[in-house]
Design an enzyme around this catalytic site. Structure first.
Site, short mmCIF file in Angstrom:
data_model
loop_
_atom_site.label_atom_id
_atom_site.label_comp_id
_atom_site.label_asym_id
_atom_site.label_seq_id
_atom_site.Cartn_x
_atom_site.Cartn_y
_atom_site.Cartn_z
N TYR A 14 -23.52 38.27 -13.58
CA TYR A 14 -24.70 38.07 -13.60
C TYR A 14 -25.22 39.83 -13.40
O TYR A 14 -25.70 40.18 -14.65
CB TYR A 14 -26.07 37.13 -12.24
N HIS A 22 -16.57 32.44 -8.39
CA HIS A 22 -16.95 31.62 -9.41
C HIS A 22 -16.96 30.13 -10.56
O HIS A 22 -17.81 29.91 -10.27
CB HIS A 22 -17.78 32.90 -9.84
N ASP A 53 -28.76 33.85 -4.39
CA ASP A 53 -28.20 33.44 -4.94
C ASP A 53 -27.73 34.48 -5.95
O ASP A 53 -28.47 34.20 -6.87
CB ASP A 53 -27.41 32.11 -5.09
N LYS A 113 -20.44 36.33 -5.91
CA LYS A 113 -19.59 35.60 -6.26
C LYS A 113 -18.56 35.97 -7.23
O LYS A 113 -18.98 37.15 -7.47
CB LYS A 113 -19.48 34.22 -7.38
#
Length: 284
Positions: A56, A114, A51, A81
Site C-alpha cells: 500500500y 500478501h 490493517d 503484509k
C-alpha cells in the site's frame, strides 16, 4: 472510547495469548499523504485495529498517526503484509525491518504473506521465513492472505505450523463457505477484505430491506453479518463520518433469518483478483 469489538484468539502467537479485534480499519488505496489523517480519525473514533501492507506504500503515514495518538501500545493491534517482491529469505528479513521502522514500532502484532504466488515462488520457503520472523520476536503472530485450501495444507504439512489468519475476499456475493470451513478445522481465523463488495451491496434490495427493518445502513447490516459469522473485518473509508458509522455495529444484531437471507446472496462473484491470477513479483 474504544470500540467494543469482540476479540479472537490467534493460534501461532509467540506467547499464546494474542487476540485480534474483530473490527478494524483497512488502509488499502489510502494515499500515503492521507494515511496519517485517516488513521488518526479512526483512532479518535475508537478503532484500535489498523490493517496496512508494504504494497500500500502508506506504512509511514500509519506510523505517524500511531505515534501521535498517545494510545498505549498494548491497546493497539497493527497488521502489515509482505510485498510480492520480498518473498526471498533475505528480502523478507529486510522488508519486515523497514516496515517496523516506517510504522515506528518495535514489533508488529500480525504479519501476513500478501499473495501466495504459488506459480513463481516457493510457498514453503516463504512460510519458513515467516516462522523465522515470528521466532525472532519482530512479530507476535504470522498468517497469510489470499491463500487457497491447497496452499494452506502445503505450508502447514511442511512446517507443522498453521497460519494464525487467512485474509481473503469475502462479501455477501462471495461467502467462501468451503474455505471458511477449512479455516475452522485448522484453527485459522478468517479475515474478510472487500467486505462490502466495493460498495455494490449498498444498492442490493435484500440488504436495504433488512436495513430498513433495523434502521441501519446497508454497510452496517453487512458488516454486522460478517461479525456474527466470526469474520475479522476492516472496512476502508477516508471520510470521518463513514469511519464512525462503520463502527456502530455493536448495539444491534441480525436474526437467524436475516443472516440466512444475506448469505443466500452468494454468487461466487469476486470484486478483486483471483489468487491464481496474481503471479507477479514486481508491480505491473
Amino acid at each position: 472510547m474504544t470500540i467494543p469489538a469482540p476479540m479472537l484468539r490467534l493460534s501461532n502467537a509467540t506467547n499464546g495469548a494474542v487476540e485480534i479485534p474483530q473490527l478494524g480499519l483497512g488502509t488499502y488505496k489510502v494515499p500515503p499523504e492521507r494515511a496519517e489523517g485517516v488513521v488518526a480519525a479512526a483512532l479518535e473514533a475508537g478503532y484500535r485495529h489498523i490493517d496496512t501492507a508494504q504494497m500500500y506504500e502508506n506504512e509511514a503515514g500509519v506510523g505517524r498517526a500511531l505515534a501521535a495518538s498517545g494510545i498505549d501500545r498494548d491497546q493497539l493491534f497493527v497488521t502489515s503484509k509482505l510485498d510480492n517482491c520480498n518473498h526471498g529469505h533475505d528480502d523478507a528479513l529486510r522488508a519486515i525491518d523497514r516496515s517496523l521502522q516506517d510504522l515506528r514500532l518495535e514489533r508488529l502484532d500480525l504479519f501476513l504473506v500478501h499473495w501466495p504466488m504459488a506459480a513463481v515462488t516457493n510457498l514453503v520457503e516463504t512460510w519458513q521465513t515467516m516462522i523465522e520472523i515470528l521466532q525472532s520476536g519482530r512479530v507476535r503472530a504470522i498468517g497469510v492472505s489470499n491463500y487457497q485450501a491447497d496452499h494452506l495444507r502445503t505450508i502447514t504439512d511442511a512446517t507443522g505450523i498453521a497460519p494464525a489468519v487467512n485474509q481473503i475476499e469475502i462479501s455477501p456475493y462471495l461467502t467462501q463457505e468451503p474455505l471458511r470451513a477449512l479455516h475452522g478445522q485448522m484453527g485459522i481465523v478468517t479475515e474478510a477484505w472487500s467486505p462490502l463488495a466495493r460498495g455494490k451491496i449498498a444498492d442490493d434490495p435484500a440488504i436495504r430491506a433488512i436495513g430498513d427493518e433495523l434502521g441501519r445502513t446497508a454497510p452496517q447490516v453487512v458488516l454486522r453479518w460478517h461479525i456474527q459469522r466470526g469474520d475479522v473485518v476492516f472496512p476502508k473509508s477516508m471520510h470521518r463520518e463513514r469511519i464512525a458509522e462503520n463502527a456502530r455495529l455493536f448495539d444491534f444484531g441480525l436474526s437467524p433469518a436475516q443472516m440466512d437471507a444475506i448469505s443466500a446472496l452468494n454468487r461466487d462473484e469476486r470484486q478483486g483478483s483471483h489468487p491464481d491470477m496474481v503471479q507477479w513479483t514486481r508491480r505491473p
